[in-house]
Design a protein around this motif. Sequence first.
Motif, PDB file in Angstrom:
ATOM      1  N   LYS A 171       8.167   1.057  -4.510  1.00 53.47           N
ATOM      2  CA  LYS A 171       7.769   1.662  -3.228  1.00 53.47           C
ATOM      3  C   LYS A 171       8.781   2.695  -2.771  1.00 53.47           C
ATOM      4  CE  LYS A 171       7.867  -2.218  -0.967  1.00 53.47           C
ATOM      5  NZ  LYS A 171       8.078  -3.218  -2.001  1.00 53.47           N
ATOM      6  N   THR A 172      10.060   2.283  -2.793  1.00 61.84           N
ATOM      7  CA  THR A 172      11.079   3.223  -2.323  1.00 61.84           C
ATOM      8  C   THR A 172      11.032   4.499  -3.159  1.00 61.84           C
ATOM      9  OG1 THR A 172      12.389   1.389  -1.507  1.00 61.84           O
ATOM     10  CG2 THR A 172      13.533   3.474  -1.775  1.00 61.84           C
ATOM     11  N   MET A 173      10.693   4.323  -4.427  1.00 57.07           N
ATOM     12  CA  MET A 173      10.558   5.485  -5.323  1.00 57.07           C
ATOM     13  C   MET A 173       9.435   6.422  -4.816  1.00 57.07           C
ATOM     14  SD  MET A 173      11.586   6.569  -8.453  1.00 57.07           S
ATOM     15  CE  MET A 173      11.025   7.990  -9.370  1.00 57.07           C
TER      16      MET A 173
ATOM     17  N   VAL B 102       9.813   5.792   6.347  1.00 54.87           N
ATOM     18  CA  VAL B 102      10.351   4.583   6.980  1.00 54.87           C
ATOM     19  C   VAL B 102      10.234   3.447   5.977  1.00 54.87           C
ATOM     20  CG1 VAL B 102      10.231   3.020   8.938  1.00 54.87           C
ATOM     21  CG2 VAL B 102       9.589   5.410   9.229  1.00 54.87           C
ATOM     22  N   ASP B 103      11.360   3.003   5.460  1.00 54.59           N
ATOM     23  CA  ASP B 103      11.348   1.948   4.438  1.00 54.59           C
ATOM     24  C   ASP B 103      11.418   0.575   5.120  1.00 54.59           C
ATOM     25  OD1 ASP B 103      11.187   0.956   1.907  1.00 54.59           O
ATOM     26  OD2 ASP B 103      13.086   1.775   1.193  1.00 54.59           O
ATOM     27  N   GLU B 104      10.883  -0.423   4.458  1.00 53.93           N
ATOM     28  CA  GLU B 104      10.908  -1.818   4.945  1.00 53.93           C
ATOM     29  C   GLU B 104      10.251  -1.938   6.326  1.00 53.93           C
ATOM     30  OE1 GLU B 104      11.968  -3.903   2.725  1.00 53.93           O
ATOM     31  OE2 GLU B 104      13.264  -2.696   1.437  1.00 53.93           O
ATOM     32  N   VAL B 105       9.100  -1.308   6.460  1.00 55.36           N
ATOM     33  CA  VAL B 105       8.493  -1.225   7.788  1.00 55.36           C
ATOM     34  C   VAL B 105       7.905  -2.564   8.243  1.00 55.36           C
ATOM     35  CG1 VAL B 105       6.111  -0.544   7.238  1.00 55.36           C
ATOM     36  CG2 VAL B 105       7.251   0.463   9.215  1.00 55.36           C
TER      37      VAL B 105
HETATM   38 MG   LIG Z   1      12.280  -0.692  -1.408  1.00 51.65          MG
END
Ligand SMILES: [Mg+2]
Length: 1019
Positions: free
Chosen positions: A318-320, A412-415
Motif C-alpha cells: 500500500k505504502t508503495m 495519508v498512510d495508516e488512515v
Molecule cells: Mg504501509
Amino acid sequence: MAFKGLFIGIDRYASPLITNLSCSVRDAQALYGLFSDTFGMTDARLLSDGTATKTAIIEAIQSLQQSQVEDVVVIAFSGHGSDSHHLISHDADPLTLDKTAVSLDEMTDLFKRIPTKNLLLLLDCCFAGGAGAKVFHAPIAAKRAASAEQSPQQISGNGRLIFTAATADQEAIEDRRRGHGLFTFYVLEGLRGAPEVVRDARIPVLSLVEFVTRSVTSAAHQIRHRQEPALRGSTEGEFALPILAVGSIFRQFFPEHRLLSAGPEVTSLGAFGFPQGILDIWSGSIPSLNELQLDAINVAGLFDAQHLVVSAPTSSGKTMIGELAALYRFTRGERTYMLLPLRALVNDKFDEFSAKYADFGIRVIRSTGEIADDNDALLKAKFDIALLTYERFAALAIASPHVLSQVGLVVVDEVQMITDNHRGANLEFILTLLKSQRLVGIEPQLITLSAVIGETNGFESWLNARLLKSDTRPVPLDEGIVDLNGTFRYISAEGKEASVGRYVAPEFRKGTSQDIVIPLVRQLVAAGEKVIVFRETKPIVRATAAYLSDNLGLPRANETLELLPDADPSVASAQLRACLERGVAFHNADLDREERQAIETTFRDSESALKVLVATTTLAMGVNTPAWSVVIAGLEHPDSPYSVAEYKNMVGRAGRLGFTPKGKSFLIAPSPADAYRLWEKYVRGKPESLVSRFADQEPLSLVCRVLATASASRTNGLTERELIDFIRSTFGAHQTGELIPETTIGSTLRRLVDAGLAEPLDQRFRLTELGRIAGELGIQVESVVRVARALRGLSPSELSTEVFLAATQMTVELDDVIFPVHKKSVQERQRWQGAIQSRSLPMSILRELRATDDATYTARCKRLSAVLMWLDGTELNRIEASLLRHLPGDNAAGPIRASAERTRDLIGVVARIGTLATSTGSALTDSLDGIIMRLELGIPADLLWLATELKRGVERGDYLSLKHAGLVSADAIDAADETVLASVVHSVVKRKRIRDAVEQSRNVTIVGDDSLPMPPPTI
Ligand SMILES: [Mg+2]
Ligand SMILES: Nc1ncnc2c1ncn2[C@@H]1O[C@H](COP(=O)(O)OP(=O)(O)OP(=O)(O)O)[C@@H](O)[C@H]1O
C-alpha cells in the motif's frame, strides 16, 4: 441483441434569452464516444449544439422505434430543462416552448413506440431551480397538471428506466473542473468500470444507478449543494452493459485522454514518464507490480488525480502505491505531502526515500517537530516529497493554509488510525480541513491508505474518493490457535478449517502460555524460520525474551550486537544485550531509536543470526519487519482488549515474500474456554468498521481548533453557523447526522469567550491570541488555561527556562504521559514533591502543579525531576534507579524519554503563553531553541554548541562520553588525537561527524544556553 444509442448535448442556444452552458456537449461526446468505441458507431448518434434541433431530436427518437424487443437502447440528454417540463433544444424559442422545445409529454408518446425491453434514458438537466442550474425558466408557467415528478414517471415503465440528475425540486449542476455535468461525470465513471459498479466483468444498470446516486449526492454535498439523482421504472431480469472501453472515437473528442495502462512488469511504468533510473531502482527491489498496485493504476485512476481510499492487508504494497503516486507527481513537476502517524515511520521513510531518490534530484524533507526538520524548505515549498507526522501537518495547515495549494498530492498512510481513541479526532480534523479547502478551489489529489478494516461506513463517499479494497494477502497464511495441549486449529491459506493434534509438544513448566511458546518457537527456529512473538506489555515482552533466550540455546546475534550503541545504556539496553548474547531480541518503547533500528534491520536481513524477536504491538504498524511466523500470546491492553484489526495487523507480519510459500500465525490460548472465545472473536472475526472519534473530543478544544482554521485564513472569525457547518462536514457527521448538538456548540463558544480564548465580533467569533495558541497547535484548552493562570503576574525576571519546564508539566498532555508512580508510598510522595518544592519556583507555579490529586501531583514532580536530570547529563540508568526507588520494576527509560519528548513538544507553546500572560517581549526565544534541542538529545548546556552543528547522528551517550572525558570544547576535541577520541566514541562514522562539526563550528558564532540553572539532581 443489438445496441442503439442517441446522445444529445447542448451548450449553445440560438435564442439570446437562454444562457449557454459549458459541459453538455462534452457529456454527449463522451457517452457517444464510449458507446461507439465499444459497440460500433453505426448504432449510435450524436446531436450537439446546432444539430440538436427539436426536429432532429424527434426524428432521431422516432428512428429508434425500429429497434427489436431484445435490443438495448440508451438515450442521454444533457442541457437545459425548463420549469415548464421541456427539454430545451438548440432552436427553442422561450416564448413558444410548446412548439419549439420537446415536452416531456411528447417524449412519453415517442417512447411508448420504442418496442425494446431494455431502455435507459439519462437526463442530465433539471426542471426546477435557480441561477447556475441547468434549468431554464419559461416565461409562461406550465399549464399541465403533471408535475416534474409525474412526467418522468409516465415515461418509465417495465424495462424502461429513466434516470434523472436530480429530484424534481433540485438543481442539476455542472462540474466545470472535470468538464462534465456532475451527474454525467459519474455515469461515465461507472460505465468505464468503476470498481464499485462492476459485477462479473459487466455493469448491471442498477448498480450503476446506485453508484451514481451515491457519488453525485456526496460530491454535491461537498460544495453545500443538494443534488440527488432519481430513478423511475423497473427492470425484469438482468439489464446489464459491458464495461465501456476508451477507443479511437472517444479519443478524437478527448485527445488528452490517457491511453496508458500499466502491466505487471515494472518497466511498463516507463510509458507514464518515469525516468529509467527510477524504474531500475524499483525493478531491483520488487519483482513486479502486484494486483493491488495494478488496480490502483488501471482501474482506480491513481495517475488520473482520482481521490482514493485503499484498504488492504499488511505488507501488500500500500505504502508503495503512495510512493508511486508521489513519484508520478514529481515527473509532472508537482509536490507531495506524505502523512504518517509516528515519528519513527517518518524517519524510516525519510531514510529510505533519501537513499533511493536523492540522485535523481528529488528533494525529500521531513517535519516531525524534531531537530532534523527542514521547516524552512517546507514553508517555502522547496521540496518534492515532504514527509510529516499528522500533528505537524495539522499545525502547518492551520497556521499556513496556503501550503495546501503548494502540492498536487496528499498521501495519508495508516488512515485506519481515524478510529484510534487518542489520535483519531486529529486525523479526522486534518481530512475535514483538506475537504473544506475544496470549497475554495484547492483540491490536491488525496490518497488514503488503510490496513484491513471492516465496513468503511461511507468514508470514501465522504472524501469523494474511490474505494479499492482487497483482502488478498501477498503471502498466504495459515492462521490459528494453539491450545495448552499443543493442538493447532487453523484456517488454512486456502480458507479451509483444519486441526493438527500435538502440533507442538508442550513443556510443562508453569501451566502458562510459556509451556507452549518455548517449544513452539524452538520448533519454528529449528525449521529455519524467523519468528516474531507479540506480547502485551513492556515488562512481559522483556520477560518473554529472557525465558526464550534462557531456553532455546540459540547462537549469539552478532550482527545486531555490533550495531548497538554502547554509551549511556538504559537498564533495558543491558537486558537487551543479555538476550542477544543468546540469539533473542526484544523491541519496546524502553529502547532508543538506534537500538530499535539495529533490531529492525538485522531481523529483516534473512542471513543474520537474529531469529527471534519479542515485541509489543508498536512493531505491527508500518515498520517493515516481516517474519516467517508470528506467535501471539496475550491480547489485553492494560485498559482494554485488542481490537480485531490490531490482531489482524500482527498476524499480517507473518509470511515473507520470496522466502516463504506461506506464513503461519499462532495465537496461544491459555485455557479451553479461551480457545473457543479467541477463535470466534479473532481468528474468525472481521476487523472493526471505520468509526469517527470526532465527537469524543473535549468540546472546548474542538471548537477552538475549528475557530483557528478561520483566524489563520485571516477572515474575521466564524459565525456560529459556519462553525456548525464545519462540524457537519466531518466524517462523524457524515456517519451519524448531527454530531454535536447545536446548543452545545453555542454554550461552548460562550465558555471560550468567558475564558478569554475567543471574542465576539458582530455575529462572529474570533480567537484571541491565547485562543490561537490552543487552536493552532492543537493543545487542550484546559492546558492553556492552567499555564496562563500559573504564569500570570510573574515578572519577566522570574520567567526562567526552569519555570517553563515546570509549567509544561501541568498540561493535560504531560499528565497523559504514563509515568511510574507508587501511589500508596509516603516516601515516594515526600521524596518527589519535596525535590520540586525545594527548588525556588514561584508560588503560582507550585500552586498550579499542586492543584490536582496527590498521585498526579507526585507524577508531575517526578516527570519534572526526570526532565531536569535528563538535561543535566545524568546517566540514564541512574535516573531510572532514582525514579524507581520505591517501585518494583527496574525499567523507566521509555517514560523518561517520553516525558522529555512531550516537554520538548510543548515548551514553545508554554513560552508563548508566558509572553502573553506577562506582557513581556519574546526575549526567551533564543534560549528556547537551545532548550528544545537539549530536550531532544538529553544533553547538558555545555555541549549545545556541538549539537547545533551536528543536528542528529550522534546520540546522548556519545555526548556524555565526550563530557566525561573532558572533551566539551572545540579546542579540547581538536587537541585529542584519534586514539583518544576513539576510546571515547567508538564509531568511526560518528567520530568523523564530530570532527567535521568542530571544523564547521569555527566558521560560525554560536549563542549558548546558560539561562538554565542546573543544580545536581537529588539521588
Ligand atoms: Mg504501509
Ligand atoms: N509488487 C510488489 N512485489 C513485491 N514486494 C513488494 C511489492 N510492492 C511492495 N513490496 C515490498 O513489500 C514490502 C511492504 O510494502 P509496503 O510497505 O508498501 O506495504 P504496506 O501494505 O504499506 O504494509 P503495512 O501494512 O506494513 O503498512 C516492502 O518491502 C515493499 O518494498
